[in-house]
Motif scaffolding. Structure first.
Motif, PDB file in Angstrom:
ATOM      1  N   VAL A  51      58.283  38.472  22.957  1.00  0.00           N
ATOM      2  CA  VAL A  51      58.952  39.597  23.609  1.00  0.00           C
ATOM      3  C   VAL A  51      58.701  39.567  25.110  1.00  0.00           C
ATOM      4  CG1 VAL A  51      58.954  42.120  23.833  1.00  0.00           C
ATOM      5  CG2 VAL A  51      58.873  41.056  21.574  1.00  0.00           C
ATOM      6  N   CYS A  53      58.945  42.171  28.502  1.00  0.00           N
ATOM      7  CA  CYS A  53      58.986  43.610  28.731  1.00  0.00           C
ATOM      8  C   CYS A  53      58.815  43.915  30.218  1.00  0.00           C
ATOM      9  CB  CYS A  53      57.887  44.299  27.928  1.00  0.00           C
ATOM     10  SG  CYS A  53      57.971  46.106  27.945  1.00  0.00           S
ATOM     11  N   HIS A  93      55.123  43.526  23.486  1.00  0.00           N
ATOM     12  CA  HIS A  93      55.706  44.351  22.430  1.00  0.00           C
ATOM     13  C   HIS A  93      56.960  45.046  22.965  1.00  0.00           C
ATOM     14  CE1 HIS A  93      51.681  43.795  20.792  1.00  0.00           C
ATOM     15  NE2 HIS A  93      52.114  44.235  19.632  1.00  0.00           N
ATOM     16  N   GLN A  94      57.969  45.184  22.109  1.00  0.00           N
ATOM     17  CA  GLN A  94      59.171  45.911  22.495  1.00  0.00           C
ATOM     18  C   GLN A  94      58.828  47.389  22.715  1.00  0.00           C
ATOM     19  OE1 GLN A  94      62.173  45.133  23.317  1.00  0.00           O
ATOM     20  NE2 GLN A  94      63.155  43.647  21.983  1.00  0.00           N
ATOM     21  N   TRP A  97      57.644  50.170  19.840  1.00  0.00           N
ATOM     22  CA  TRP A  97      56.873  49.603  18.745  1.00  0.00           C
ATOM     23  C   TRP A  97      55.459  50.177  18.658  1.00  0.00           C
ATOM     24  CZ3 TRP A  97      57.972  43.581  18.637  1.00  0.00           C
ATOM     25  CH2 TRP A  97      59.277  43.379  18.161  1.00  0.00           C
ATOM     26  N   LEU A  98      54.874  50.476  19.808  1.00  0.00           N
ATOM     27  CA  LEU A  98      53.487  50.929  19.844  1.00  0.00           C
ATOM     28  C   LEU A  98      53.412  52.445  20.017  1.00  0.00           C
ATOM     29  CD1 LEU A  98      51.836  48.156  22.071  1.00  0.00           C
ATOM     30  CD2 LEU A  98      51.944  48.292  19.570  1.00  0.00           C
ATOM     31  N   HIS A 105      67.223  50.744  20.589  1.00  0.00           N
ATOM     32  CA  HIS A 105      67.433  49.299  20.554  1.00  0.00           C
ATOM     33  C   HIS A 105      68.911  48.983  20.392  1.00  0.00           C
ATOM     34  CE1 HIS A 105      63.103  47.769  19.778  1.00  0.00           C
ATOM     35  NE2 HIS A 105      63.060  48.973  20.333  1.00  0.00           N
ATOM     36  N   TYR A 112      63.204  53.608  17.797  1.00  0.00           N
ATOM     37  CA  TYR A 112      61.835  53.228  17.454  1.00  0.00           C
ATOM     38  C   TYR A 112      60.895  54.184  18.181  1.00  0.00           C
ATOM     39  CZ  TYR A 112      63.728  48.969  15.430  1.00  0.00           C
ATOM     40  OH  TYR A 112      64.428  48.073  14.652  1.00  0.00           O
ATOM     41  N   ASN A 115      56.621  52.935  16.317  1.00  0.00           N
ATOM     42  CA  ASN A 115      56.555  52.246  15.038  1.00  0.00           C
ATOM     43  C   ASN A 115      57.487  51.043  15.067  1.00  0.00           C
ATOM     44  OD1 ASN A 115      56.700  51.595  12.170  1.00  0.00           O
ATOM     45  ND2 ASN A 115      55.861  53.625  11.804  1.00  0.00           N
ATOM     46  N   THR A 116      57.093  49.966  14.370  1.00  0.00           N
ATOM     47  CA  THR A 116      57.943  48.771  14.309  1.00  0.00           C
ATOM     48  C   THR A 116      59.100  48.945  13.340  1.00  0.00           C
ATOM     49  OG1 THR A 116      56.440  47.825  12.666  1.00  0.00           O
ATOM     50  CG2 THR A 116      56.084  47.200  14.970  1.00  0.00           C
ATOM     51  N   VAL A 117      59.121  50.054  12.602  1.00  0.00           N
ATOM     52  CA  VAL A 117      60.241  50.371  11.710  1.00  0.00           C
ATOM     53  C   VAL A 117      61.085  51.457  12.373  1.00  0.00           C
ATOM     54  CG1 VAL A 117      60.929  51.213   9.444  1.00  0.00           C
ATOM     55  CG2 VAL A 117      58.889  49.787   9.674  1.00  0.00           C
ATOM     56  N   HIS A 174      64.339  39.951  23.935  1.00  0.00           N
ATOM     57  CA  HIS A 174      63.704  39.090  22.952  1.00  0.00           C
ATOM     58  C   HIS A 174      64.546  37.874  22.569  1.00  0.00           C
ATOM     59  CE1 HIS A 174      60.837  39.229  19.190  1.00  0.00           C
ATOM     60  NE2 HIS A 174      60.726  38.120  19.885  1.00  0.00           N
TER      61      HIS A 174
END
Length: 356
Positions: A51, A53, A93-94, A97-98, A105, A112, A115-117, A174
């Motif tokens: 990734v 950023c 990290h995108q 995600w954190l 996205h 997001y 969370n990565t989901v 990415h």
């Protein structure tokens, strides 16, 4: 002696000024990794396995609470993210995600939120689209409202905990070839009357909304839910046709019993009846996996659906179909439903008559 003391005081003052400037320079310095910046243009500079950023030098604030990114090139996969992150966010990290970060996205239209989901949030974005992100300062204590836009229209918003150190504009990429134009000084439109932000609720996409609330591209049931007639209905303004023959939804929250139905209905369909229950409608019901075709009794059809599942509905029109043709003609069209569970697609088909 007084001259000497004055001289040392002057030197100490100059040193302190230099130290303050150095601290400020570090504090308000943009950060980027696997990206190249040329003026206001950001380009991905990696191998697509990692990734890249970018984090802006200053956080959004009362004076500057909105920024935009225009997609110049989507590259191989269009995995471009726009959002807000803490100042020292990990650059591999995108955004989103954190923890303590949030982002929209472009490749999947998902939000997001730490969370990565992701959760389905808005439309996918492609070359030429303009993605905006801003904050509203009228939220409750300890909460911050973050909203996202696409081409000047609001997609939706989300409440997140406010950060005492502020949240910084961020862009993630990415895949090879991705390139965007960054505008950290963009302005969000204001109503002349009361100065409130203009909000595109997407309500104009719907012909009828009964006990259903629209927030961006999210639909939420707001009825009583106490009896069989307490049904919420959202009916699109435009019917499916040979050009736009398919649509889908993602179940972001199944509620208590997942009484969600996806299908097709006539224009004057009763507002307090689930699609499929009455004449002139057909629908796949998520709670029991049954197909309802103009009847209150369904037939076993597919698996039950849960939170995170994606349901789709479409029509396969015959080659000679012509909705503008004169007179009344009966066409046999094939209506199909899609269901995506655990990254697998299950297809089921059935036929129904469509009279034009």
């Amino acid at each position: 002696m007084d001259d000497i003391n004055l001289h040392y005081r002057f030197l100490n003052w100059r040193r302190r000024i230099r130290e303050i400037r150095e601290v400020r320079a570090v504090r308000y310095r943009e950060r980027l990794k696997r990206m190249l910046r040329d003026g206001d243009v950001l380009r991905y500079h990696g191998n697509s396995d990692e990734v890249g950023c970018f984090v802006a030098a200053r956080p959004l604030s009362k004076r500057n609470r909105y920024f935009e990114v225009t997609i110049i090139e989507t590259g191989v996969r269009g995995m471009i993210a726009v959002g807000l992150v803490p100042q020292f966010y990990k650059l591999d990290h995108q955004p989103g995600w954190l923890p303590n970060s949030v982002a929209f996205h472009a490749d999947d239209g998902k939000l997001y939120n730490g969370n990565t989901v992701g959760q389905q949030f808005g439309p996918k974005c492609c070359r030429g689209d303009r993605i905006g992100c801003g904050i509203s300062l009228d939220g409750e204590d300890g909460q911050l409202t973050v909203f996202f836009t696409k081409n000047g229209h609001e997609v939706g918003n989300v409440e997140i905990p406010a950060s005492p150190d502020g949240l910084y504009p961020a862009v993630g990429m990415h895949s090879l070839g991705e390139e965007v134009l960054l505008d950290l000084n963009a302005e969000w439109g204001m109503e002349e009357d009361d100065g409130q932000m203009i909000v595109d609720s997407h309500e104009e996409d719907w012909a009828r909304l009964h006990d259903v609330k629209v927030t961006g591209t999210l639909l939420e049931y707001v009825g009583k839910g106490k009896s069989i007639v307490d049904v919420g209905l959202a009916q699109a303004r435009r019917p499916l046709n040979t050009r736009f023959h398919y649509y889908e939804l993602e179940i972001t929250d199944a509620g208590e019993k997942c009484y969600i139905a996806l299908g097709l209905a006539r224009r004057d369909y009763p507002k307090n009846r689930h699609p499929g229950w009455s004449r002139g409608s057909i629908a796949y019901h998520a709670d029991d996996g049954k197909l309802f075709h103009g009847s209150g009794v369904g037939d076993p059809f597919g698996p039950r659906c849960l939170e995170g599942d994606i349901m789709g509905c479409g029509i396969m029109f015959p080659r000679d179909f012509n909705i503008d043709g004169g007179g009344e003609r009966v066409y046999i069209v094939r209506t199909f439903f899609k269901l995506k569970k655990q990254n697998l697609y299950n297809f089921d088909e059935f036929e129904s008559q469509y009279v034009v």
